[in-house]
Design a protein around this motif. Structure first.
Motif, PDB file in Angstrom:
ATOM      1  N   GLU A 133       0.991  -1.258  -0.105  1.00  0.00           N
ATOM      2  CA  GLU A 133       0.062   0.106  -0.125  1.00  0.00           C
ATOM      3  C   GLU A 133       0.774   1.367  -0.065  1.00  0.00           C
ATOM      4  O   GLU A 133       1.849   1.206   0.641  1.00  0.00           O
ATOM      5  N   ALA A 134       0.361   2.144  -0.661  1.00  0.00           N
ATOM      6  CA  ALA A 134       0.952   3.598  -0.752  1.00  0.00           C
ATOM      7  C   ALA A 134       0.313   4.832  -0.740  1.00  0.00           C
ATOM      8  O   ALA A 134      -0.725   4.809  -1.453  1.00  0.00           O
ATOM      9  N   LYS A 135       0.558   5.560  -0.014  1.00  0.00           N
ATOM     10  CA  LYS A 135      -0.621   7.115   0.199  1.00  0.00           C
ATOM     11  C   LYS A 135       0.382   8.253   0.438  1.00  0.00           C
ATOM     12  O   LYS A 135       1.578   7.946   1.125  1.00  0.00           O
ATOM     13  N   PHE A 136      -0.140   9.345   0.171  1.00  0.00           N
ATOM     14  CA  PHE A 136       0.711  10.565   0.319  1.00  0.00           C
ATOM     15  C   PHE A 136      -0.116  11.510   0.985  1.00  0.00           C
ATOM     16  O   PHE A 136      -1.326  11.535   0.909  1.00  0.00           O
ATOM     17  N   SER A 137       0.593  12.529   1.790  1.00  0.00           N
ATOM     18  CA  SER A 137      -0.277  13.623   2.347  1.00  0.00           C
ATOM     19  C   SER A 137       0.570  14.819   2.261  1.00  0.00           C
ATOM     20  O   SER A 137       1.733  14.859   2.017  1.00  0.00           O
ATOM     21  N   LYS A 139       2.060   3.869  -8.991  1.00  0.00           N
ATOM     22  CA  LYS A 139       3.286   3.026  -9.716  1.00  0.00           C
ATOM     23  C   LYS A 139       4.120   1.995  -8.859  1.00  0.00           C
ATOM     24  O   LYS A 139       4.301   0.750  -9.357  1.00  0.00           O
ATOM     25  N   ILE A 140       4.055   2.201  -7.621  1.00  0.00           N
ATOM     26  CA  ILE A 140       5.028   1.612  -6.720  1.00  0.00           C
ATOM     27  C   ILE A 140       4.265   0.436  -5.935  1.00  0.00           C
ATOM     28  O   ILE A 140       4.886  -0.407  -5.309  1.00  0.00           O
ATOM     29  N   LYS A 141       2.979   0.512  -6.152  1.00  0.00           N
ATOM     30  CA  LYS A 141       2.179  -0.523  -5.406  1.00  0.00           C
ATOM     31  C   LYS A 141       2.346  -1.803  -6.258  1.00  0.00           C
ATOM     32  O   LYS A 141       2.398  -1.661  -7.302  1.00  0.00           O
ATOM     33  N   GLY A 142       3.057  -2.902  -5.406  1.00  0.00           N
ATOM     34  CA  GLY A 142       3.343  -4.103  -6.152  1.00  0.00           C
ATOM     35  C   GLY A 142       4.806  -4.276  -6.484  1.00  0.00           C
ATOM     36  O   GLY A 142       4.932  -5.498  -7.024  1.00  0.00           O
ATOM     37  N   MET A 143       5.453  -3.165  -6.374  1.00  0.00           N
ATOM     38  CA  MET A 143       6.880  -3.287  -6.679  1.00  0.00           C
ATOM     39  C   MET A 143       7.698  -3.662  -5.484  1.00  0.00           C
ATOM     40  O   MET A 143       7.478  -3.525  -4.609  1.00  0.00           O
ATOM     41  N   LYS A 144       8.846  -4.327  -5.809  1.00  0.00           N
ATOM     42  CA  LYS A 144       9.604  -4.791  -4.826  1.00  0.00           C
ATOM     43  C   LYS A 144      10.491  -3.443  -4.534  1.00  0.00           C
ATOM     44  O   LYS A 144      10.741  -2.713  -5.146  1.00  0.00           O
ATOM     45  N   ILE A 145      10.835  -3.401  -3.045  1.00  0.00           N
ATOM     46  CA  ILE A 145      11.575  -2.527  -2.375  1.00  0.00           C
ATOM     47  C   ILE A 145      12.811  -2.152  -3.132  1.00  0.00           C
ATOM     48  O   ILE A 145      13.128  -0.923  -3.601  1.00  0.00           O
ATOM     49  N   SER A 146      13.717  -3.197  -3.563  1.00  0.00           N
ATOM     50  CA  SER A 146      14.694  -2.901  -4.364  1.00  0.00           C
ATOM     51  C   SER A 146      14.455  -2.079  -5.687  1.00  0.00           C
ATOM     52  O   SER A 146      15.434  -1.443  -6.051  1.00  0.00           O
ATOM     53  N   GLU A 147      13.416  -2.379  -6.292  1.00  0.00           N
ATOM     54  CA  GLU A 147      13.137  -1.720  -7.633  1.00  0.00           C
ATOM     55  C   GLU A 147      12.704  -0.234  -7.226  1.00  0.00           C
ATOM     56  O   GLU A 147      13.007   0.532  -8.089  1.00  0.00           O
ATOM     57  N   VAL A 148      12.026  -0.028  -6.203  1.00  0.00           N
ATOM     58  CA  VAL A 148      11.580   1.318  -6.049  1.00  0.00           C
ATOM     59  C   VAL A 148      13.049   2.164  -5.779  1.00  0.00           C
ATOM     60  O   VAL A 148      12.893   3.486  -6.052  1.00  0.00           O
ATOM     61  N   LEU A 149      13.936   1.375  -4.975  1.00  0.00           N
ATOM     62  CA  LEU A 149      15.032   2.313  -4.589  1.00  0.00           C
ATOM     63  C   LEU A 149      15.717   2.786  -5.711  1.00  0.00           C
ATOM     64  O   LEU A 149      16.630   3.579  -5.633  1.00  0.00           O
ATOM     65  N   LEU A 166       9.479  11.023  -4.829  1.00  0.00           N
ATOM     66  CA  LEU A 166      10.414  10.003  -4.686  1.00  0.00           C
ATOM     67  C   LEU A 166      11.311   9.929  -3.706  1.00  0.00           C
ATOM     68  O   LEU A 166      11.729   9.038  -3.218  1.00  0.00           O
ATOM     69  N   GLU A 167      11.858  11.354  -3.251  1.00  0.00           N
ATOM     70  CA  GLU A 167      12.863  11.078  -2.306  1.00  0.00           C
ATOM     71  C   GLU A 167      12.036  10.581  -0.999  1.00  0.00           C
ATOM     72  O   GLU A 167      12.930  10.113  -0.193  1.00  0.00           O
ATOM     73  N   ALA A 168      11.058  11.064  -0.800  1.00  0.00           N
ATOM     74  CA  ALA A 168      10.308  10.682   0.291  1.00  0.00           C
ATOM     75  C   ALA A 168      10.299   9.183   0.335  1.00  0.00           C
ATOM     76  O   ALA A 168      10.528   8.522   1.373  1.00  0.00           O
ATOM     77  N   ALA A 169       9.708   8.612  -0.477  1.00  0.00           N
ATOM     78  CA  ALA A 169       9.509   7.186  -0.542  1.00  0.00           C
ATOM     79  C   ALA A 169      10.901   6.554  -0.395  1.00  0.00           C
ATOM     80  O   ALA A 169      10.965   5.233   0.464  1.00  0.00           O
ATOM     81  N   LYS A 170      11.905   6.968  -1.015  1.00  0.00           N
ATOM     82  CA  LYS A 170      13.076   6.133  -0.819  1.00  0.00           C
ATOM     83  C   LYS A 170      13.579   6.234   0.526  1.00  0.00           C
ATOM     84  O   LYS A 170      14.010   5.320   0.965  1.00  0.00           O
ATOM     85  N   ARG A 171      13.535   7.574   0.914  1.00  0.00           N
ATOM     86  CA  ARG A 171      13.748   7.463   2.385  1.00  0.00           C
ATOM     87  C   ARG A 171      13.303   6.934   3.398  1.00  0.00           C
ATOM     88  O   ARG A 171      13.561   6.147   4.358  1.00  0.00           O
ATOM     89  N   ALA A 172      11.761   6.629   3.077  1.00  0.00           N
ATOM     90  CA  ALA A 172      11.200   5.749   3.917  1.00  0.00           C
ATOM     91  C   ALA A 172      11.539   4.482   3.933  1.00  0.00           C
ATOM     92  O   ALA A 172      11.314   3.699   4.936  1.00  0.00           O
ATOM     93  N   LEU A 173      12.043   3.884   2.781  1.00  0.00           N
ATOM     94  CA  LEU A 173      12.403   2.595   2.615  1.00  0.00           C
ATOM     95  C   LEU A 173      14.043   2.205   3.037  1.00  0.00           C
ATOM     96  O   LEU A 173      14.026   0.934   3.411  1.00  0.00           O
TER      97      LEU A 173
END
Lengths: 125, 406
Positions: free
Chosen positions: A59-63, A80-90, A117-124
């Protein structure tokens, strides 16, 4: 140069439509990754929340609040990133985001497009 | 020279940027001004015909450079009603404020440990003091901004105490365009024995400055906002204070005598100008000042007011516009937001019409908090802007509203 003409390179119809009704705007009930990024030029903040299971984004949400470019990028990226591997998102980069958006973004606004994208990467990380 | 639509169009021809960018509507003058060819030529002329290091060589060329640099300092001093030995050339207004934040502790009396600023300061008049507060244990206080976008002078009087060491206030807000009552602030500050600093970055372009009349202790401004070259700014300091202050930078040109064990510093202003100065830039700055004085600062301010009042009248016709600024005592700066449209989106769309405005927090994040916004759009006018520029802005803003379906 005609003063009143506004060519719509960045602000095409599909972009403005998505801005008015973005996907995945809000907060996740259960999230195991979260990060907030700031845009130093305008002070905007985007928070990305993610739920991962077995190294996959479920799951992915933003605020937060932001300009058309950052909100639309957030909407498209979280889809886009829902269903993606963490390594792919990075591995996602500027080119991927611009391809998702399907528009040219002027240099001064690239930061807006990359904020989620920066937020998503940092989160992971 | 009285400025009107016709004389301004003629004057605009002095600025090569407009020839090289046809159709450009430049409304970001609070960020930086454009340069007339006379200023650009002064830089080139110096490097092509007169270049040598100032205050050092004994050959003709070096003597000439020394003389030109000293002349430039006189022009600057005269521009703000100071004496030449009270003028220190810095890199910009920011560096002037940093210089003070590094050196003032050497002249602050015991028992004074408060610094009074305002909610409308640019980060350049905020961050250096926050650093000083952290390293030297000063307490920071902030004068409130009222709902009419002016300083709350009652709050200032309350927060100014016997413990106030420094009062540092902007002459004009870079966001709101508000002109602050700096003479009154200086008087009140002095009554409490505080050092009074005025940030003139936004006032020097269009308000006639007289530092003796303001009666402040220090005054800073930047060359690039008054048609001058980049990389040079000015710090005025009362000579009695400068003489007591320790240097900020150390090196060549600021010493009387150096032995391996001791260093004796020279007098101001050289004491504060270590290393080779920006000689060409100082000379070109003097040219920009002469250019402004020929037009007359009062005429410039009058034209800014005409532009700003015309713009406000037309902008108010746009439904859903929010304007942040006082109704009087202001310069040619207008901050605004279009309802529910991010300032950056507005600025990007205006750019498509060849209109340059600033959008964002304008290096004044505490003021943005006070206004309850993340950022604003800002249009700022100067001597080459016309009523037609205002019309172009208003038309383009209406198109932006349409684009967003409003």
């Amino acid at each position: 140069m005609n003063h009143t003409e506004i060519p719509d390179d960045m602000y095409r119809e599909h972009i403005l439509e998505l801005y008015k009704s973005p996907s995945n705007f809000g907060e996740l009930e259960k999230a195991n990754h979260e990060a907030t990024e700031h845009n130093t030029i305008c002070g905007d903040e985007i928070t990305v929340q993610l739920l991962t299971e077995n190294e996959i984004v479920k799951e992915a949400k933003f605020s937060g609040s932001g300009c058309v470019i950052s909100m639309v990028a957030s909407s498209l990226l979280t889809d886009k990133i829902k269903g993606m591997k963490i390594s792919e998102v990075l591995k996602l980069n500027q080119k991927d985001i611009l391809k998702l958006m399907g528009i040219k973004v002027t240099p001064a606004r690239i930061k807006c497009a990359l904020l989620p994208l920066e937020a998503a990467k940092r989160a992971l990380e | 020279m009285e400025l009107n639509e016709k004389s301004v169009k003629k004057l605009k021809e002095d600025f090569p940027i407009f020839k090289n960018n046809p159709g450009l509507v430049y409304l970001d003058n609070a960020a930086t001004s454009q340069r007339p060819s006379i200023v650009i030529r002064a830089l080139v002329d110096f490097y092509e015909k007169e270049n040598a290091n100032a205050s050092r060589g004994v050959y003709t060329l070096a003597e000439k450079a020394t003389e030109r640099y000293a002349e430039a300092r006189k022009v600057v001093a005269n521009f703000i009603g100071a004496n030449p030995n009270e003028i220190i050339f810095t890199r910009n207004a920011t560096e002037g404020l940093n210089l003070l934040s590094y050196t003032l502790t050497s002249i602050i009396p015991q028992g004074k440990n408060e610094i009074l600023l305002t909610e409308m300061e640019h980060h350049s008049n905020l961050v250096p003091w926050k650093q000083l507060a952290k390293s030297e244990g000063f307490k920071l206080k902030f004068v409130k901004v009222k709902n009419d976008f002016t300083l709350d002078m009652d709050d200032l009087k309350e927060k100014l105490t016997e413990k106030t060491a420094i009062v540092s206030v902007t002459h004009v807000s870079n966001v709101l365009g508000t002109i602050n009552p700096v003479e009154e602030i200086s008087r009140l500050g002095k009554e409490k024995g505080a050092l009074v600093i005025i940030d003139g970055a936004q006032s020097a372009p269009s308000l006639k400055t007289d530092v003796k009349k303001i009666a402040c202790d220090f005054f800073v401004f930047s060359s690039h906002k008054i048609l001058g070259p980049g990389g040079i700014g000015v710090l005025y300091g009362r000579i009695e204070l400068l003489e007591k202050m320790k240097p900020f930078n150390f090196g060549g040109g600021m010493i009387k005598k150096v032995t391996l064990s001791e260093t004796e510093f020279t007098s101001p202003p050289e004491r504060f100008e270590a290393g080779t100065q920006n000689i060409a830039e100082a000379i070109a700055l003097a040219e920009s000042i002469k250019y402004l004085e020929k037009i007359g600062l009062d005429n410039i301010h009058d034209w800014e007011i005409e532009l700003v009042n015309y713009a406000l009248k037309k902008l108010k016709e746009i439904e859903g516009i929010e304007i942040y600024g006082p109704s009087e005592n202001k310069v040619g700066i207008i901050s605004f937001n279009l309802k529910d449209i991010h300032p950056h989106d507005v600025a990007s769309l205006l750019n498509d019409s060849g209109i340059a405005i600033r959008a964002g927090h304008h290096c004044a994040m505490p003021l943005m908090n006070r206004l309850g916004v993340v950022g604003t759009c800002r249009a700022s006018f100067y001597i080459y802007n016309t009523l037609e520029d205002v019309d172009a802005l208003v038309e383009a803003l209406k198109k932006v509203m349409e684009k967003f379906g409003k």
